[in-house]
Motif scaffolding. Structure first.
Motif, PDB file in Angstrom:
ATOM      1  N   GLY A  31      -6.739  -0.341  -2.005  1.00 16.88           N
ATOM      2  CA  GLY A  31      -6.815  -1.652  -2.624  1.00 16.88           C
ATOM      3  C   GLY A  31      -5.511  -2.066  -3.287  1.00 16.88           C
ATOM      4  N   LEU A  32      -5.589  -2.439  -4.554  1.00 21.19           N
ATOM      5  CA  LEU A  32      -4.414  -2.914  -5.277  1.00 21.19           C
ATOM      6  C   LEU A  32      -3.338  -1.837  -5.401  1.00 21.19           C
ATOM      7  N   THR A  33      -3.744  -0.593  -5.547  1.00 21.82           N
ATOM      8  CA  THR A  33      -2.772   0.490  -5.612  1.00 21.82           C
ATOM      9  C   THR A  33      -2.026   0.604  -4.282  1.00 21.82           C
ATOM     10  N   GLU A  35      -1.550  -1.797  -2.142  1.00 21.08           N
ATOM     11  CA  GLU A  35      -0.670  -2.967  -2.060  1.00 21.08           C
ATOM     12  C   GLU A  35       0.614  -2.726  -2.849  1.00 21.08           C
ATOM     13  N   ALA A  36       0.506  -2.110  -4.022  1.00 23.81           N
ATOM     14  CA  ALA A  36       1.680  -1.833  -4.850  1.00 23.81           C
ATOM     15  C   ALA A  36       2.597  -0.812  -4.166  1.00 23.81           C
TER      16      ALA A  36
END
Length: 91
Positions: A31-33, A35-36
């Motif tokens: 998820g967001l991790t 993406e980072a």
């Protein structure tokens, strides 16, 4: 019902042949991790290879774990891809 937008996964590896006997997992997430991790790689000009099966296996490791021997071949293919991408960028 299937999800049209599966959750992204990412993993980052580091291999210092002078200090390590095998590549090490330096980051992993979903998820967001993920993406980072991908954004940081892009921002730093790090080649990205998409291999969902390998990322899934790497996601089972802990950060700073050495890659197990049974993943050497798959990870070697990733490093070959990076080497080729770096050579092409230098031309």
């Amino acid at each position: 019902m299937t999800d049209k937008h599966p959750v992204r996964q990412a993993a980052a590896l580091k291999y210092d042949t002078a200090k390590q006997h095998a590549p090490v997992l330096t980051a992993s997430g979903r998820g967001l991790t993920a993406e980072a991790i991908i954004k940081r790689a892009e921002d730093n000009g790090v080649p990205i290879q998409q291999d969902p099966a390998l990322v899934g296996l790497l996601g089972e490791l802990k950060v700073n774990d050495a890659i197990p021997a049974d993943l050497y071949e798959a990870v070697a293919e990733v490093f070959a891809f990076i080497y080729k991408a770096d050579r092409q960028a230098g031309e």
